[in-house]
Enzyme design. Structure first.
Site, PDB file in Angstrom:
ATOM      1  N   HIS A  68     -21.284   9.622  -5.155  1.00 35.27           N
ATOM      2  CA  HIS A  68     -19.990   8.593  -5.488  1.00 35.27           C
ATOM      3  C   HIS A  68     -18.961   8.633  -4.661  1.00 35.27           C
ATOM      4  O   HIS A  68     -18.080   9.623  -4.706  1.00 35.27           O
ATOM      5  CB  HIS A  68     -19.564   9.101  -6.932  1.00 35.27           C
ATOM      6  CG  HIS A  68     -18.622   7.918  -7.557  1.00 35.27           C
ATOM      7  ND1 HIS A  68     -18.871   7.756  -8.732  1.00 35.27           N
ATOM      8  CD2 HIS A  68     -17.619   7.154  -6.912  1.00 35.27           C
ATOM      9  CE1 HIS A  68     -17.933   6.834  -9.383  1.00 35.27           C
ATOM     10  NE2 HIS A  68     -17.370   6.445  -8.127  1.00 35.27           N
ATOM     11  N   HIS A  70     -16.289   5.917  -2.104  1.00 36.35           N
ATOM     12  CA  HIS A  70     -15.519   4.612  -1.736  1.00 36.35           C
ATOM     13  C   HIS A  70     -15.289   4.753  -0.423  1.00 36.35           C
ATOM     14  O   HIS A  70     -14.299   5.344   0.122  1.00 36.35           O
ATOM     15  CB  HIS A  70     -14.525   4.381  -2.533  1.00 36.35           C
ATOM     16  CG  HIS A  70     -14.789   4.289  -4.304  1.00 36.35           C
ATOM     17  ND1 HIS A  70     -15.163   3.186  -4.736  1.00 36.35           N
ATOM     18  CD2 HIS A  70     -14.669   5.140  -5.096  1.00 36.35           C
ATOM     19  CE1 HIS A  70     -15.272   3.265  -6.003  1.00 36.35           C
ATOM     20  NE2 HIS A  70     -15.270   4.566  -6.183  1.00 36.35           N
ATOM     21  N   ASN A 102     -17.011  -1.756  -4.104  1.00 36.20           N
ATOM     22  CA  ASN A 102     -16.050  -2.389  -4.560  1.00 36.20           C
ATOM     23  C   ASN A 102     -15.146  -2.882  -3.247  1.00 36.20           C
ATOM     24  O   ASN A 102     -14.130  -2.105  -3.234  1.00 36.20           O
ATOM     25  CB  ASN A 102     -15.104  -1.700  -5.766  1.00 36.20           C
ATOM     26  CG  ASN A 102     -14.759  -0.458  -5.470  1.00 36.20           C
ATOM     27  OD1 ASN A 102     -15.272   0.272  -4.518  1.00 36.20           O
ATOM     28  ND2 ASN A 102     -13.834   0.260  -6.198  1.00 36.20           N
ATOM     29  N   ASP A 160     -18.840   0.021 -10.286  1.00 43.33           N
ATOM     30  CA  ASP A 160     -17.967   1.003 -10.343  1.00 43.33           C
ATOM     31  C   ASP A 160     -16.572   0.484 -10.171  1.00 43.33           C
ATOM     32  O   ASP A 160     -16.377  -0.316  -9.310  1.00 43.33           O
ATOM     33  CB  ASP A 160     -18.144   2.112  -9.167  1.00 43.33           C
ATOM     34  CG  ASP A 160     -17.407   3.389  -9.436  1.00 43.33           C
ATOM     35  OD1 ASP A 160     -16.938   3.815 -10.583  1.00 43.33           O
ATOM     36  OD2 ASP A 160     -16.643   3.858  -8.562  1.00 43.33           O
ATOM     37  N   HIS A 187     -19.965   3.431 -14.458  1.00 38.50           N
ATOM     38  CA  HIS A 187     -18.747   3.778 -14.623  1.00 38.50           C
ATOM     39  C   HIS A 187     -18.417   3.505 -16.018  1.00 38.50           C
ATOM     40  O   HIS A 187     -18.161   2.151 -16.382  1.00 38.50           O
ATOM     41  CB  HIS A 187     -17.611   2.952 -13.654  1.00 38.50           C
ATOM     42  CG  HIS A 187     -16.391   2.944 -13.992  1.00 38.50           C
ATOM     43  ND1 HIS A 187     -15.490   3.649 -13.201  1.00 38.50           N
ATOM     44  CD2 HIS A 187     -15.590   2.612 -14.942  1.00 38.50           C
ATOM     45  CE1 HIS A 187     -14.242   3.586 -13.579  1.00 38.50           C
ATOM     46  NE2 HIS A 187     -13.966   2.655 -14.711  1.00 38.50           N
ATOM     47  N   ASP A 314     -16.240  10.950  -6.137  1.00 37.10           N
ATOM     48  CA  ASP A 314     -15.477   9.833  -6.411  1.00 37.10           C
ATOM     49  C   ASP A 314     -14.347   9.614  -5.295  1.00 37.10           C
ATOM     50  O   ASP A 314     -13.057   9.455  -5.552  1.00 37.10           O
ATOM     51  CB  ASP A 314     -14.860   9.832  -7.854  1.00 37.10           C
ATOM     52  CG  ASP A 314     -14.603   8.400  -8.540  1.00 37.10           C
ATOM     53  OD1 ASP A 314     -14.605   7.518  -7.365  1.00 37.10           O
ATOM     54  OD2 ASP A 314     -13.985   8.236  -9.279  1.00 37.10           O
ATOM     55  N   HIS A 318      -6.401   6.135  -0.772  1.00 42.64           N
ATOM     56  CA  HIS A 318      -5.451   4.812  -0.698  1.00 42.64           C
ATOM     57  C   HIS A 318      -4.472   5.422   0.329  1.00 42.64           C
ATOM     58  O   HIS A 318      -4.244   6.484   0.487  1.00 42.64           O
ATOM     59  CB  HIS A 318      -4.861   4.813  -2.234  1.00 42.64           C
ATOM     60  CG  HIS A 318      -6.018   4.349  -3.075  1.00 42.64           C
ATOM     61  ND1 HIS A 318      -6.326   3.140  -3.273  1.00 42.64           N
ATOM     62  CD2 HIS A 318      -6.367   5.048  -4.384  1.00 42.64           C
ATOM     63  CE1 HIS A 318      -7.299   3.096  -4.224  1.00 42.64           C
ATOM     64  NE2 HIS A 318      -7.370   3.938  -4.986  1.00 42.64           N
TER      65      HIS A 318
HETATM   66  O1  DOR Z   1     -10.237   6.704  -9.356  1.00 37.74           O
HETATM   67  C1  DOR Z   1     -10.891   5.814  -9.307  1.00 37.74           C
HETATM   68  N1  DOR Z   1     -10.834   4.940  -7.951  1.00 37.74           N
HETATM   69  N2  DOR Z   1     -11.926   5.584  -9.897  1.00 37.74           N
HETATM   70  C2  DOR Z   1     -12.455   4.260  -9.926  1.00 37.74           C
HETATM   71  O2  DOR Z   1     -13.386   3.994 -10.720  1.00 37.74           O
HETATM   72  C3  DOR Z   1     -12.440   3.358  -8.702  1.00 37.74           C
HETATM   73  C4  DOR Z   1     -11.863   4.166  -7.680  1.00 37.74           C
HETATM   74  C5  DOR Z   1     -11.414   3.040  -6.547  1.00 37.74           C
HETATM   75  O3  DOR Z   1     -12.005   2.444  -6.062  1.00 37.74           O
HETATM   76  O4  DOR Z   1     -10.203   3.631  -6.216  1.00 37.74           O
HETATM   77 ZN    ZN Z   2     -15.712   4.942 -11.347  1.00 37.24          ZN
HETATM   78 ZN    ZN Z   3     -15.615   5.441  -7.980  1.00 37.52          ZN
END
Ligand code: DOR
Ligand code: ZN
Ligand code: ZN
Length: 434
Positions: A68, A70, A102, A160, A187, A314, A318
Site C-alpha cells: 500500500h 501512493h 489515485n 483506494d 479501502h 499507506d 503531501h
Molecule cells: O490517508 C490516506 N491518504 N488515506 C487514503 O486512503 C488515501 C491517501 C492519499 O492518497 O493521500
Molecule cells: Zn485507503
Molecule cells: Zn492509501
C-alpha cells in the site's frame, strides 16, 4: 558482482531458515544458502570474485513487499515521484511496492498500466506493481477494463482513497475480479457517513478542537459489506489499513468461515491512538484516522494470531504547505516507507509481541504470497531481493533526513531500534548505509 554475506542471521519464512548462514548472491539470484563454513574450501565457488559482507549481528531478510503505497506520479510530482518514492523504499528496505491508482490521470486503463510499468522500470529503484482503479476516474460510475489491465500486467484493483458506494457495481467488479483471478484491495469507508465531517476519530480531542469527527462504523459497515460480497462472488479480498477492533474481528470470523479474505494494518494504527495527537498538527491526520486503545489492542492481537496477515505503510506523501493548513483543511496521509521496519521492530519485536520470523512473515513473505509474486523468499534460485537489518541499532526518526519528498510523519523525533543497513533488488545494491 557476486555478493557473499557471511554469518548473518537468515530469517526466511519460506524455507523456515531462522539461524546463522552464509548467503551467496550471484547473477541476481539467491545462489546458495549454507551453514557457515560449509562451502568447500571455506569459500563458495568463484568466492574470490565476490564482494564479501560481514553479516555478523545482522538479520538477512527478504526485501519488504509493501502492498500500500501512493507514489503521486503522474500529476502530483511535487509530493513524490517514481524516482523519489523508489529512493525512500530502498532506504526503508522495501523492494516491491504496490502503487495505488489515485494519480492524475488515474491508473484506470490498460494503456495507463502499460505506460506506468514502462516508466517505473526506468525511473524507480525498486519493483513496482501497479494497482488499477475499479471505476473510470475513480468516479464510482463505470467499471474499468479489469481483464485488459490484467493483460498489461496490472497487479490488483483498488479504489483506494474511497469506497465504491454502489454495491451492485462493486459486486460486478468483484465477479470480474474472481473470474480473472485479480486481487481486490479494499479501502473501507462509507462515503455518505463522512459528509460534513473531518477525518479524525470522534473523541474528546476532536470535540476540543471543535471538529465533527467520524466513528468506527464508517469503516466497519463497508468492511462487512465487502466481506459478504467476496463470500458471494468468490473474489479474493484484501482489506486495506484495518483500523478498528470490529474490522479485525470480522476478518477473523470471515477467515474461519472460509471466505477468501486477508488484511493489512499500518504502523500508525497499531502504535498511536487519537490521544497522541498533540494539537492541531495535520501530520497526525490520515484516513482511516487514529483510533482508540481497544482498537490498537485488537489490531496487535490480530497481528499476533495471524488474523491480520500483513503490515503495509499507506505511504501517502503531501507537501508541507498542504499539511500546514491544519486538521480541518489538510489532506489525509502520512509517509511510511522509511520508518515501517524500524517502528515494527521497536513496537512488535523488541516488545516481544512478534518473533523476528513472524515480523518477516507479515512484512516480506505474506504480502508477496497475497500479491501472487515470486518474491519474499530467500530460497535458492529466487530473485535476490534482500535486506540486511541491524536489529539493535538505535536511531531517531527525523523528517529532514527523509529522502521521500514527503516529510509528513507523526513519528518525527521518535527513537526507534532496528535499522536497514543494505537493500538489494535482483542482486543489485540499491541502498547502503553511509
Ligand atoms: O490517508 C490516506 N491518504 N488515506 C487514503 O486512503 C488515501 C491517501 C492519499 O492518497 O493521500
Ligand atoms: Zn485507503
Ligand atoms: Zn492509501
Amino acid at each position: 558482482m557476486n555478493i557473499w554475506i557471511r554469518g548473518g542471521h537468515v530469517l526466511d519464512p519460506d524455507t523456515g531458515r531462522d539461524g546463522i548462514y552464509d548467503v551467496l548472491v550471484a547473477d541476481g539470484k539467491i545462489c546458495q544458502v549454507q551453514e557457515p563454513g560449509a562451502f568447500s574450501g571455506g569459500e563458495p565457488e568463484g568466492g574470490e570474485a565476490c564482494r564479501v559482507i560481514d553479516g555478523t549481528g545482522l538479520y538477512v531478510m527478504p526485501g519488504i513487499v509493501d502492498l500500500h503505497v501512493h507514489l503521486r506520479d503522474p500529476g502530483f510530482e511535487y509530493k513524490e515521484t517514481l524516482a523519489t518514492g523508489g529512493l525512500a523504499a530502498a532506504k526503508g528496505g522495501v523492494t516491491t511496492i504496490c502503487a495505488m491508482p489515485n494519480t492524475k490521470p488515474v491508473t484506470d486503463s490498460p494503456d495507463r498500466i502499460r505506460t506506468q510499468r514502462e516508466r517505473a522500470k526506468k525511473e524507480c529503484l525498486v519493483h513496482v506493481s501497479f494497482v488499477g482503479a475499479v471505476t473510470v476516474g475513480q468516479k464510482g460510475e463505470v467499471l474499468t477494463d479489469i481483464a485488459g489491465m490484467k493483460k498489461e500486467g496490472m497487479a490488483c484493483i483498488s479504489e483506494d482513497g474511497k469506497s465504491v458506494m454502489d454495491a451492485k457495481l462493486y459486486k460486478k467488479a468483484m465477479e470480474t475480479a474472481a473470474r480473472e483471478d485479480v486481487l481486490v484491495l479494499a479501502h473501507c469507508e462509507d462515503q455518505n457517513m463522512i459528509q460534513g465531517a473531518v477525518i479524525v476519530n470522534e473523541s474528546e480531542y476532536s470535540k476540543n478542537l471543535g471538529l465533527t469527527g467520524v466513528t468506527n462504523v464508517v469503516e466497519d459497515v463497508i468492511a462487512a459489506r465487502d466481506i459478504l460480497l467476496a463470500k458471494e462472488t468468490g473474489a479474493r479480498l484484501h482489506l486495506c489499513h484495518c483500523s478498528t477492533r470490529d474490522s479485525a474481528t470480522m476478518v477473523r470470523l470471515a477467515k474461519e468461515a472460509g471466505v477468501s479474505v486477508t488484511a493489512e494494518v499500518c504502523p500508525h494504527h497499531f502504535i498511536l491512538t487519537s490521544r497522541d495527537i498533540p494539537g492541531d498538527d495535520a501530520d497526525f491526520k490520515m484516513n482511516p484516522p487514529l483510533r482508540e486503545r481497544e482498537d490498537v489492542d485488537a489490531l496487535i492481537e490480530g497481528l499476533k494470531t495471524g488474523a491480520i496477515d500483513v503490515i503495509s505503510t499507506d505511504h501517502a506523501p503531501h507537501s508541507q504547505a498542504e499539511k500546514a493548513k491544519g486538521f480541518g483543511e489538510a489532506p489525509c496521509g502520512i509517509v511510511g516507507l522509511e520508518t515501517s521496519l524500524a517502528l515494527s521492530m521497536t513496537e512488535l519485536v523488541h516488545k516481544g509481541i512478534l518473533t523476528p520470523m513472524e515480523l518477516t512473515e507479515r512484512m516480506c513473505h505474506a504480502p508477496a504470497r497475497i500479491l501472487g509474486i515470486d518474491r519474499g523468499s530467500l530460497a535458492e534460485g529466487k530473485c535476490a531481493d534482500l535486506i540486511l537489518v541491524d536489529p539493535d541499532r538505535e536511531w531517531v526518526i527525523r523528517k529532514e533526513d527523509f529522502v521521500s519528498k514527503g516529510k509528513n510523519s507523526p513519528f518525527d523525533g521518535r527513537t526507534v531500534r532496528g535499522m536497514v543497513v543494505m537493500t538489494m533488488v535482483d542482486g543489485e545494491i540499491v541502498y547502503e548505509e553511509a
